[in-house]
Design a protein around this motif. Structure first.
Motif, PDB file in Angstrom:
ATOM      1  N   TRP A 192       1.559   7.923 -11.241  1.00 56.93           N
ATOM      2  CA  TRP A 192       1.251   6.582 -11.701  1.00 56.93           C
ATOM      3  C   TRP A 192      -0.227   6.292 -11.434  1.00 56.93           C
ATOM      4  N   ASP A 222       0.819  -1.209   0.000  1.00 62.17           N
ATOM      5  CA  ASP A 222       0.000   0.000   0.000  1.00 62.17           C
ATOM      6  C   ASP A 222       0.855   1.262   0.000  1.00 62.17           C
ATOM      7  N   HIS A 282      -2.959  -4.206  -5.028  1.00 64.59           N
ATOM      8  CA  HIS A 282      -2.698  -2.970  -5.774  1.00 64.59           C
ATOM      9  C   HIS A 282      -1.632  -3.197  -6.843  1.00 64.59           C
ATOM     10  N   SER A 283      -1.812  -2.524  -7.957  1.00 70.42           N
ATOM     11  CA  SER A 283      -0.749  -2.376  -8.947  1.00 70.42           C
ATOM     12  C   SER A 283      -0.757  -0.921  -9.401  1.00 70.42           C
ATOM     13  N   VAL A 284       0.368  -0.483  -9.963  1.00 66.16           N
ATOM     14  CA  VAL A 284       0.459   0.898 -10.462  1.00 66.16           C
ATOM     15  C   VAL A 284       1.067   0.859 -11.855  1.00 66.16           C
ATOM     16  N   ALA A 291       2.302   1.868  -3.383  1.00 66.81           N
ATOM     17  CA  ALA A 291       1.297   2.307  -4.344  1.00 66.81           C
ATOM     18  C   ALA A 291       0.956   3.783  -4.131  1.00 66.81           C
ATOM     19  N   THR A 292       0.865   4.185  -2.879  1.00 65.33           N
ATOM     20  CA  THR A 292       0.591   5.594  -2.575  1.00 65.33           C
ATOM     21  C   THR A 292       1.720   6.486  -3.064  1.00 65.33           C
ATOM     22  N   LYS A 298      -3.219   3.954 -10.234  1.00 66.68           N
ATOM     23  CA  LYS A 298      -3.421   2.821  -9.330  1.00 66.68           C
ATOM     24  C   LYS A 298      -4.541   1.924  -9.865  1.00 66.68           C
ATOM     25  N   ARG A 299      -4.340   0.624  -9.698  1.00 64.21           N
ATOM     26  CA  ARG A 299      -5.351  -0.340 -10.105  1.00 64.21           C
ATOM     27  C   ARG A 299      -5.564  -1.363  -8.995  1.00 64.21           C
ATOM     28  N   PRO A 300      -6.774  -1.467  -8.461  1.00 65.26           N
ATOM     29  CA  PRO A 300      -7.022  -2.452  -7.409  1.00 65.26           C
ATOM     30  C   PRO A 300      -7.329  -3.826  -7.995  1.00 65.26           C
ATOM     31  N   GLN A 340     -12.584   0.524 -10.748  1.00 61.03           N
ATOM     32  CA  GLN A 340     -12.487   0.642  -9.298  1.00 61.03           C
ATOM     33  C   GLN A 340     -13.874   0.699  -8.661  1.00 61.03           C
ATOM     34  N   ALA A 351       1.432   6.811  -6.818  1.00 60.57           N
ATOM     35  CA  ALA A 351       0.307   7.662  -7.212  1.00 60.57           C
ATOM     36  C   ALA A 351       0.651   9.137  -7.041  1.00 60.57           C
TER      37      ALA A 351
END
Length: 418
Positions: A193, A182, A373-375, A185-186, A195-197, A395, A189
């Motif tokens: 970038w 997490d 999460h992916s970015v 990913a933050t 974010k993709r859940p 999302q 972002a």
């Protein structure tokens, strides 16, 4: 603030300033060229799963499983401080395709090439940070755990900037970090970038008072879910199947040979080429003996199937990853891949069992939904905007899906683990 506190704060600020100074950037095309101890020293105690260990990543390359011949071109990123100490790193690959990733971007590649291929611009190669063939959440922006929090954020930012600059310099379409933590990913972002859940299903041990045994766990499930599991386990037992459990160094070369035979057979029956080479199992088994537990199904004295857990004893996490069978037995997959693993985790006092990618059927078997999460960094502004719009809709859809899963959770009221 006391003088001692002030001196401590000054020392911390000095360390952050020193660690935030100049660094060198190195790209390595063979993980065997990286010092194993220096790499492993970057792994956090929580999240240092076996899949991030140097020995695992090197075995993928050495055995040709994740190597240029299969479309995985190592681009491991190393950052050293001014004193030459490895402070941060990222396991990354230039990819010729999107196989073995479990976060699907085929539609993005198609849209990109339909619009730009005639101009000589293609989606592949792309830059990817992930554990090949393994949808395992964990750190992707590895930073020396001794680095204080403010400097840690700076090193993570440097890794992200280096990945972005690499794409720009090479003319690659995009960069992707899959199943990252997490915090990472933050951080991505914040640098633009996308974010993709995603959703996986994990079994959690009961907080406070861990489950005493598998029957104790079953007792927390709703009646129809409990009966279903009991029926499935009974079918396997009535078919005359029992299990041998092998751990660590007790797993022999013959066991690894048998496992690979099962693994390969199951892939081929589904019309797929197995990702992992025969030599891979022997290399990781020898290099990381304490990270594996194997369940071997036996009937009438003959071995007929096997499943494999990767284990992180320090974090109390087991990863259900691989399985295969030579014969078809009703419900054997559920027994080998879920029930044997959960029972073992309870006996060993493990905190979490990760059931792998996707699989809504896992919910009825006591595995709960968890968000991953992916970015993604896309260089073409038009594609970036189109993907951003898609991810916004996706999302919201995942939010609805998680709400639906919550309504279908398998535990009795008040019993789900936290």
């Amino acid at each position: 603030m006391s003088r001692i506190q002030a001196d401590g704060a000054d020392a911390q600020a000095s360390m952050v300033a020193a660690l935030s100074g100049d660094c060198s950037i190195t790209w390595v095309d063979d993980p065997g060229l990286i010092d194993a101890d220096a790499w492993d020293a970057l792994l956090p105690a929580e999240g240092a799963n076996p899949f991030l260990r140097h020995a695992f990543l090197r075995a993928l390359h050495d055995t040709g499983s994740a190597a240029p011949a299969t479309g995985w071109h190592p681009q491991f990123l190393l950052l050293h401080d001014a004193a030459g100490r490895l402070r941060a790193a990222c396991p990354a690959y230039a990819k010729d395709h999107s196989y073995g990733e479990y976060v699907f971007d085929w539609a993005w590649a198609d849209a990109h090439d339909r619009a730009l291929a005639r101009q000589g611009t293609h989606y592949y190669p792309k830059l990817l940070s992930a554990v090949p063939f393994s949808p395992i959440p964990g750190s992707r922006l590895l930073v020396d755990p001794s680095v204080p929090a403010p400097a840690r954020a700076a090193w993570q930012g440097r890794l992200l900037d280096a990945l972005a600059a690499r794409c720009e310099d090479q003319g690659w379409s995009s960069a992707h970090l899959l199943f990252l933590q997490d915090e990472e990913a933050t951080r991505a972002a914040e640098r633009g970038w996308l974010k993709r859940p995603g959703v996986q299903f994990h079994w959690l041990n009961r907080s406070g008072t861990p489950y005493a045994d598998f029957a104790d766990f079953l007792g927390t499930l709703q009646r129809e879910k409990r009966k279903k599991i009991q029926q499935e386990r009974r079918k396997v037992a009535e078919a005359g199947v029992r299990f041998e459990v092998k751990q660590g160094a007790a797993i022999t070369e013959a066991d690894w040979d048998f496992f690979h035979r099962c693994y390969t057979r199951t892939y081929l029956e589904h019309g797929q080429r197995p990702y992992l080479a025969h030599a891979f199992w022997h290399q990781v088994g020898a290099a990381l003996p304490d990270c594996w537990t194997m369940f071997i199904a036996v009937r009438d004295g003959e071995r007929i199937a096997a499943s494999l857990l990767a284990v992180d004893p320090q974090a109390g996490v087991a990863y259900g990853r691989y399985w295969g069978a030579l014969e078809s037995v009703s419900c054997l997959h559920f027994e080998a891949c879920y029930y044997q693993g959960i029972a073992w985790c309870i006996a060993q006092g493990m905190q979490r069992f990760e059931g792998g990618a996707q699989g809504e059927h896992k919910l009825a078997r006591g595995l709960l939904p968890v968000t991953t999460h992916s970015v993604h960094l896309l260089r073409h502004p038009g594609l970036r905007q189109a993907v951003a719009d898609f991810l916004d809709r996706e999302q919201r859809g995942i939010g609805y899906y998680l709400n639906e899963l919550e309504e279908r959770q398998p535990f009795k009221a008040g019993d789900p683990p936290t």
